[in-house]
Design a protein around this motif. Structure first.
Motif, PDB file in Angstrom:
ATOM      1  N   ASN A  68       1.050  -1.129  -0.144  1.00  0.00           N
ATOM      2  CA  ASN A  68      -0.102  -0.099   0.041  1.00  0.00           C
ATOM      3  C   ASN A  68       0.971   1.201  -0.125  1.00  0.00           C
ATOM      4  O   ASN A  68       1.985   1.292   0.637  1.00  0.00           O
ATOM      5  CB  ASN A  68      -0.827   0.302   1.087  1.00  0.00           C
ATOM      6  CG  ASN A  68      -1.941  -0.940   1.206  1.00  0.00           C
ATOM      7  OD1 ASN A  68      -2.526  -1.196  -0.100  1.00  0.00           O
ATOM      8  ND2 ASN A  68      -2.415  -1.587   2.162  1.00  0.00           N
ATOM      9  N   ILE A  69       0.461   2.242  -0.823  1.00  0.00           N
ATOM     10  CA  ILE A  69       1.413   3.330  -0.973  1.00  0.00           C
ATOM     11  C   ILE A  69       0.460   4.754  -0.796  1.00  0.00           C
ATOM     12  O   ILE A  69      -0.441   4.876  -1.500  1.00  0.00           O
ATOM     13  CB  ILE A  69       2.109   3.327  -2.172  1.00  0.00           C
ATOM     14  CG1 ILE A  69       3.202   4.619  -2.351  1.00  0.00           C
ATOM     15  CG2 ILE A  69       1.190   3.169  -3.568  1.00  0.00           C
ATOM     16  CD1 ILE A  69       4.101   4.408  -3.505  1.00  0.00           C
ATOM     17  N   PRO A  70       0.957   5.900   0.150  1.00  0.00           N
ATOM     18  CA  PRO A  70       0.273   7.104   0.069  1.00  0.00           C
ATOM     19  C   PRO A  70       0.640   7.842  -1.340  1.00  0.00           C
ATOM     20  O   PRO A  70       1.759   7.992  -1.852  1.00  0.00           O
ATOM     21  CB  PRO A  70       0.732   7.758   1.210  1.00  0.00           C
ATOM     22  CG  PRO A  70       2.085   7.108   1.626  1.00  0.00           C
ATOM     23  CD  PRO A  70       2.177   5.596   0.863  1.00  0.00           C
ATOM     24  N   VAL A  71      -0.423   8.193  -1.968  1.00  0.00           N
ATOM     25  CA  VAL A  71      -0.306   8.913  -3.201  1.00  0.00           C
ATOM     26  C   VAL A  71      -0.984  10.232  -2.958  1.00  0.00           C
ATOM     27  O   VAL A  71      -2.235  10.395  -2.608  1.00  0.00           O
ATOM     28  CB  VAL A  71      -0.809   8.316  -4.417  1.00  0.00           C
ATOM     29  CG1 VAL A  71      -0.894   9.177  -5.459  1.00  0.00           C
ATOM     30  CG2 VAL A  71      -0.100   6.976  -4.712  1.00  0.00           C
ATOM     31  N   MET A  72      -0.220  11.618  -3.202  1.00  0.00           N
ATOM     32  CA  MET A  72      -0.876  12.857  -3.307  1.00  0.00           C
ATOM     33  C   MET A  72      -1.589  12.938  -4.601  1.00  0.00           C
ATOM     34  O   MET A  72      -1.197  12.972  -5.470  1.00  0.00           O
ATOM     35  CB  MET A  72      -0.119  13.829  -2.971  1.00  0.00           C
ATOM     36  CG  MET A  72      -0.485  15.320  -2.939  1.00  0.00           C
ATOM     37  SD  MET A  72       0.913  16.711  -2.663  1.00  0.00           S
ATOM     38  CE  MET A  72       1.561  15.989  -1.509  1.00  0.00           C
ATOM     39  N   ILE A  73      -3.041  13.246  -4.452  1.00  0.00           N
ATOM     40  CA  ILE A  73      -3.918  13.318  -5.562  1.00  0.00           C
ATOM     41  C   ILE A  73      -4.341  14.987  -5.873  1.00  0.00           C
ATOM     42  O   ILE A  73      -4.925  15.165  -6.921  1.00  0.00           O
ATOM     43  CB  ILE A  73      -4.966  12.406  -5.605  1.00  0.00           C
ATOM     44  CG1 ILE A  73      -6.159  12.521  -4.398  1.00  0.00           C
ATOM     45  CG2 ILE A  73      -4.584  10.788  -5.851  1.00  0.00           C
ATOM     46  CD1 ILE A  73      -7.337  12.001  -4.515  1.00  0.00           C
ATOM     47  N   GLN A  74      -4.011  15.626  -4.822  1.00  0.00           N
ATOM     48  CA  GLN A  74      -4.378  16.834  -5.059  1.00  0.00           C
ATOM     49  C   GLN A  74      -3.727  17.967  -4.079  1.00  0.00           C
ATOM     50  O   GLN A  74      -3.319  17.367  -2.846  1.00  0.00           O
ATOM     51  CB  GLN A  74      -5.818  17.126  -4.633  1.00  0.00           C
ATOM     52  CG  GLN A  74      -6.491  18.586  -4.559  1.00  0.00           C
ATOM     53  CD  GLN A  74      -7.770  18.716  -4.387  1.00  0.00           C
ATOM     54  OE1 GLN A  74      -8.699  18.051  -4.874  1.00  0.00           O
ATOM     55  NE2 GLN A  74      -8.122  19.709  -3.459  1.00  0.00           N
ATOM     56  N   GLY A  75      -3.091  18.992  -4.389  1.00  0.00           N
ATOM     57  CA  GLY A  75      -2.532  19.721  -3.522  1.00  0.00           C
ATOM     58  C   GLY A  75      -0.793  19.930  -4.129  1.00  0.00           C
ATOM     59  O   GLY A  75      -0.903  20.026  -5.551  1.00  0.00           O
ATOM     60  N   ILE A  76      -0.085  20.530  -3.475  1.00  0.00           N
ATOM     61  CA  ILE A  76       1.366  20.813  -3.901  1.00  0.00           C
ATOM     62  C   ILE A  76       2.131  19.897  -3.250  1.00  0.00           C
ATOM     63  O   ILE A  76       2.219  19.823  -1.953  1.00  0.00           O
ATOM     64  CB  ILE A  76       1.727  22.388  -3.452  1.00  0.00           C
ATOM     65  CG1 ILE A  76       0.745  23.347  -4.039  1.00  0.00           C
ATOM     66  CG2 ILE A  76       3.225  22.612  -3.934  1.00  0.00           C
ATOM     67  CD1 ILE A  76       1.069  24.693  -3.558  1.00  0.00           C
ATOM     68  N   GLY A  77       3.021  19.141  -3.945  1.00  0.00           N
ATOM     69  CA  GLY A  77       4.218  18.149  -3.706  1.00  0.00           C
ATOM     70  C   GLY A  77       5.279  18.261  -4.184  1.00  0.00           C
ATOM     71  O   GLY A  77       5.373  18.889  -5.377  1.00  0.00           O
ATOM     72  N   SER A  78       6.293  17.711  -3.607  1.00  0.00           N
ATOM     73  CA  SER A  78       7.767  17.626  -4.400  1.00  0.00           C
ATOM     74  C   SER A  78       7.772  16.386  -5.075  1.00  0.00           C
ATOM     75  O   SER A  78       7.216  15.399  -4.766  1.00  0.00           O
ATOM     76  CB  SER A  78       8.836  17.416  -3.054  1.00  0.00           C
ATOM     77  OG  SER A  78       9.871  17.450  -3.777  1.00  0.00           O
ATOM     78  N   VAL A  79       8.356  16.667  -6.366  1.00  0.00           N
ATOM     79  CA  VAL A  79       8.219  15.681  -7.357  1.00  0.00           C
ATOM     80  C   VAL A  79       9.591  15.584  -8.057  1.00  0.00           C
ATOM     81  O   VAL A  79      10.424  16.677  -8.360  1.00  0.00           O
ATOM     82  CB  VAL A  79       7.288  15.542  -8.485  1.00  0.00           C
ATOM     83  CG1 VAL A  79       7.396  17.060  -9.025  1.00  0.00           C
ATOM     84  CG2 VAL A  79       7.177  14.256  -9.399  1.00  0.00           C
TER      85      VAL A  79
END
Length: 134
Positions: A68-79
């Motif tokens: 299981n992996i947490p995935v940011m689907i909305q907002g501002i994140g570092s990539v």
């Protein structure tokens, strides 16, 4: 499960706070933290490739198939950024390794917009938008 989460995204000395939505999904293969991921089937993601079909967000941890992996689907994140770099306001898609690379509006599947500059092989703050290409 989707949950709201406040994060402080610090990229290249810039600190950006954002209300983010995080989903717990299952990895269909190896995924590196900070890479763009795409939806494979309901509840399953893989590290995006240059032939990205369904960009959904940013992996927030490392994972292997079945995790299981947490995935940011909305907002501002570092990539993570490819070898060419990203400028502020560039549209972003994925390269063959799931890194952020400059996208062409109307042609590429766009996962977000850069809200900071990112040096080659560095990191960039990305506002997740999931704009569909042509």
């Amino acid at each position: 499960m989707v949950r709201p989460f406040m994060t402080d995204c610090n990229v290249a000395g810039e600190s950006l706070q954002s209300d983010n939505l995080i989903m717990q999904l299952q990895a269909d293969g190896t995924i590196a933290k900070g890479r763009i991921v795409e939806l494979v089937t309901a509840g399953h993601v893989k590290q995006a490739t240059a032939t990205i079909a369904g960009p959904i967000g940013i992996a927030l941890s490392n994972a292997v198939a079945g995790d299981n992996i947490p995935v940011m689907i909305q907002g501002i994140g570092s990539v993570s950024v490819d070898a060419t770099g990203i400028a502020i306001n560039d549209f972003i898609t994925a390269d063959a390794s799931g890194n952020a690379t400059k996208a062409t509006f109307g042609t590429d599947e766009i996962v977000g917009i850069a809200v900071s500059a990112g040096a080659a092989n560095g990191a960039v703050a990305m506002l997740i938008n999931q704009i569909r290409g042509a």
